[in-house]
Design a protein around this motif. Structure first.
Motif, PDB file in Angstrom:
ATOM      1  N   SER A 163      29.326  24.195  -0.331  1.00  0.00           N
ATOM      2  CA  SER A 163      29.403  23.240  -1.437  1.00  0.00           C
ATOM      3  C   SER A 163      28.845  21.880  -1.056  1.00  0.00           C
ATOM      4  CB  SER A 163      30.862  23.090  -1.890  1.00  0.00           C
ATOM      5  OG  SER A 163      31.370  24.294  -2.400  1.00  0.00           O
ATOM      6  N   PHE A 164      28.982  21.511   0.209  1.00  0.00           N
ATOM      7  CA  PHE A 164      28.563  20.175   0.628  1.00  0.00           C
ATOM      8  C   PHE A 164      27.070  19.953   0.430  1.00  0.00           C
ATOM      9  CE2 PHE A 164      26.951  17.238   3.870  1.00  0.00           C
ATOM     10  CZ  PHE A 164      27.652  16.097   3.504  1.00  0.00           C
ATOM     11  N   LEU A 165      26.266  20.985   0.534  1.00  0.00           N
ATOM     12  CA  LEU A 165      24.824  20.797   0.366  1.00  0.00           C
ATOM     13  C   LEU A 165      24.511  20.256  -1.023  1.00  0.00           C
ATOM     14  CD1 LEU A 165      22.001  21.089   1.623  1.00  0.00           C
ATOM     15  CD2 LEU A 165      21.905  23.377   0.614  1.00  0.00           C
ATOM     16  N   ASP A 170      23.187  15.335  -4.516  1.00  0.00           N
ATOM     17  CA  ASP A 170      23.563  14.778  -5.817  1.00  0.00           C
ATOM     18  C   ASP A 170      23.814  13.274  -5.712  1.00  0.00           C
ATOM     19  OD1 ASP A 170      24.484  14.219  -8.321  1.00  0.00           O
ATOM     20  OD2 ASP A 170      26.239  15.530  -8.229  1.00  0.00           O
ATOM     21  N   PRO A 171      22.973  12.440  -6.293  1.00  0.00           N
ATOM     22  CA  PRO A 171      23.173  10.989  -6.199  1.00  0.00           C
ATOM     23  C   PRO A 171      24.484  10.525  -6.832  1.00  0.00           C
ATOM     24  CG  PRO A 171      20.956  11.500  -6.976  1.00  0.00           C
ATOM     25  CD  PRO A 171      21.733  12.770  -7.014  1.00  0.00           C
ATOM     26  N   TYR A 231      16.907  14.871   2.392  1.00  0.00           N
ATOM     27  CA  TYR A 231      17.603  15.548   1.299  1.00  0.00           C
ATOM     28  C   TYR A 231      18.803  14.745   0.798  1.00  0.00           C
ATOM     29  CZ  TYR A 231      14.646  19.524   2.227  1.00  0.00           C
ATOM     30  OH  TYR A 231      13.551  20.333   2.369  1.00  0.00           O
ATOM     31  N   HIS A 232      19.100  13.642   1.432  1.00  0.00           N
ATOM     32  CA  HIS A 232      20.193  12.772   0.987  1.00  0.00           C
ATOM     33  C   HIS A 232      19.832  12.187  -0.380  1.00  0.00           C
ATOM     34  CE1 HIS A 232      22.628   9.050   0.763  1.00  0.00           C
ATOM     35  NE2 HIS A 232      23.499   9.711   1.515  1.00  0.00           N
ATOM     36  N   PRO A 239      12.570  20.449  -6.944  1.00  0.00           N
ATOM     37  CA  PRO A 239      12.123  21.752  -6.419  1.00  0.00           C
ATOM     38  C   PRO A 239      12.326  21.865  -4.908  1.00  0.00           C
ATOM     39  CG  PRO A 239      10.534  20.918  -7.996  1.00  0.00           C
ATOM     40  CD  PRO A 239      11.515  19.805  -7.750  1.00  0.00           C
ATOM     41  N   ARG A 240      12.158  20.754  -4.207  1.00  0.00           N
ATOM     42  CA  ARG A 240      12.349  20.790  -2.753  1.00  0.00           C
ATOM     43  C   ARG A 240      13.803  21.145  -2.412  1.00  0.00           C
ATOM     44  NH1 ARG A 240      11.572  15.894   1.662  1.00  0.00           N
ATOM     45  NH2 ARG A 240      11.114  17.235   3.445  1.00  0.00           N
ATOM     46  N   PHE A 241      14.743  20.563  -3.145  1.00  0.00           N
ATOM     47  CA  PHE A 241      16.149  20.895  -2.920  1.00  0.00           C
ATOM     48  C   PHE A 241      16.440  22.343  -3.317  1.00  0.00           C
ATOM     49  CE2 PHE A 241      20.329  21.393  -4.985  1.00  0.00           C
ATOM     50  CZ  PHE A 241      21.124  21.331  -3.845  1.00  0.00           C
TER      51      PHE A 241
END
Length: 520
Positions: A163-165, A170-171, A231-232, A239-241
């Protein structure tokens, strides 16, 4: 002997077992009356459960629970961890003037025994058990004498790590692993469907390696720890995420699959418990892995099944038996608190009329009998719609307050499932992944061509089966959209007043409750 069992903390539930009959009498989850998701037990749930007993139960059972953090201090019963008999508390307690037997065992044991008791295999047949959730990521073996053997920890806190990913990207999220949204796991599953695991870069692989570092306590899962990652706050629609999400999902599953392939070599059935058992992609990969004779996941695989599990553990202790006769519709009965419903016309229920209304494009609430146990709407607390258009999918998602491209699950006549999906046989609890093979089913076809099907037989749910049969007669297809009937971030609707309020507020075209069809 009747056993009354409680699960404290989030996903609170209370369950009752008739031990001589090996029968699950009921399992009431605290959220299942339009209360906040993951609610703890409240007085209303306790009072409702008490209606099952003409006299006090013989045994009180309590699932263990602990604080989070390094020490995991027990705050309820036997605490969270332990699989042998020393992890149980056995004694007596005074309860409303009567001395009752008392049994408490660990949260870990409750997850194991719930899935064992509800599985279709005979007592005495050895089984493997996988428990993967917020804290535990472990395999076990239950032998013919009902002794649990620990086979190994694969990964600590796999549910929290997974879930943390989503939280990292998510900003809108600024918390820690302790405050992750309960829906982040399902949102990450959806994101992974949009991605291509082969398209990741070196930054992605480095992040995956860091998140799956088994030597690190899960407290390291804090956004500030990964502030330097590209990714932060990259955005969950990037799309990258989405490529990273696809690869990360594969990586978590592979960690467990590789351990099982090496260490679980007896071809026993696999029983799956814990919130990661709601990941329908992983469930199907276990089914297709060839490592196990069979795979079983109960509908209440997350903590909502823990009251059942501890009741079974108590039954095992006092009687030597650990199997249950049960139904998925063992939740709370519907409360028809009659109210004035302005703007509604009511007719006696006629399934062919409902089928025709659905075919004409109506979106309808559907309430029958008792609530389902577990988090999936399985035809007793559902929103139903025709499965043919993306416009219907978008409207259902708007009603639910979800993203427009979020998947909407199908419910299908079991005898017809292979006509529409790459699946044969039962999938009664909507816990597996299928590919859509019928191009007509645009409303239930996710971006990667997948769906999460519930199959229905006459024996399982007669009214829903009859409705699907009528819809097939009208449309040629025995499939409908099926999503949960609930206010956002609340449990299933369970009384007429809430049903009317919900239908008016979100724009349902009508609803079925009991033997009546209400239309706006």
């Amino acid at each position: 002997m009747k056993i009354l069992s409680f699960k404290s903390g989030h996903d609170g539930a209370v369950a009752g077992i008739d031990a001589p009959k090996e029968h699950l009498m009921f399992s009431y989850e605290a959220e299942k009356d339009s209360l906040p998701r993951n609610s703890p037990i409240d007085p209303n749930t306790l009072i409702d459960a008490g209606l099952w007993f003409n006299e006090l139960p013989d045994v009180l059972a309590l699932s263990g629970w602990s604080t989070r953090g390094e020490n995991h201090t027990a705050i309820s019963g036997a605490g969270s961890f332990g699989i042998d008999e020393s992890s149980a508390i056995v004694g007596t307690k005074n309860f409303f003037g009567k001395r009752l037997d008392y049994y408490s065992s660990s949260h870990e044991r409750s997850l194991i025994w719930a899935t064992y008791a509800m599985s279709p295999f005979e007592q005495g047949e050895p089984c493997y058990v996988l428990v993967w959730e917020d804290a535990l990521g472990d395999f076990y073996e239950i032998d013919r004498d009902l002794i649990i053997h620990h086979k190994g920890r694969v990964l600590a806190a796999p549910g929290r790590r997974f879930s943390f990913l989503y939280a990292l990207a998510d900003p809108a999220f600024s918390g820690t692993s302790e405050t992750l949204g309960k829906d982040f796991s399902s949102k990450l599953q959806s994101a992974s469907a949009h991605g291509d695991a082969r398209a990741i870069d070196g930054d992605a692989q480095g992040l995956i390696d860091a998140l799956l570092n088994n030597s690190a306590d899960s407290r390291f899962l804090h956004k500030d720890t990964f502030r330097g990652s590209p990714y932060h706050n990259v955005g969950v629609a990037s799309p990258r995420f989405q490529n990273l999400a696809a690869k990360y999902s594969d990586a978590v599953f592979s960690r467990f699959h590789d351990f099982a392939k090496t260490n679980l070599t007896k071809h026993y059935p696999l029983l799956i418990s814990g919130e990661c058992g709601l990941n329908y992609r992983w469930n199907t990969r276990w089914r297709d892995s060839g490592l196990f004779r069979d795979v079983f996941i109960p509908p209440c695989t997350n903590d909502s099944g823990c009251a059942i599990g501890t009741a079974v553990d108590a039954m095992r202790h006092f009687t030597g038996r650990a199997k249950l006769d049960w139904t998925v519709y063992a939740g709370q009965p519907f409360n028809d608190d009659r109210i004035d419903m302005e703007g509604v016309t009511s007719r006696e229920l006629n399934l062919s009329e409902v089928a025709a209304a659905l075919y004409d494009g109506m979106v309808i609430g559907w309430v029958m009998g008792n609530c389902e146990i577990g988090p999936r709407a399985l035809g007793n607390r559902s929103i139903l719609a025709a499965p043919f258009s993306t416009e219907t999918r978008d409207r259902v998602n708007k009603i639910k307050g979800r993203a427009g491209l979020a998947p909407v699950s199908p419910v299908c006549l079991e005898e017809d499932v292979s006509k529409h999906f790459d699946w044969s046989g039962p999938s009664p609890h909507m816990l597996h992944f299928q590919q859509v093979t019928d191009p007509r089913l645009k409303a239930v076809n996710h971006v990667d061509g997948s769906a999460r099907v519930q199959t229905v037989t006459k024996d399982q749910n007669a009214m829903l089966h009859d409705l699907l049969t009528e819809f097939k007669a009208t449309s040629g297809v025995g499939v409908l959209c099926n999503t949960s009937l609930n206010f956002k971030r609340s449990g299933f609707i369970n009384k007429t007043s809430d049903l009317y309020k919900f239908a008016r507020s979100v724009g349902l075209d009508g609803f079925v409750a009991g033997r009546s069809f209400y239309r706006f």
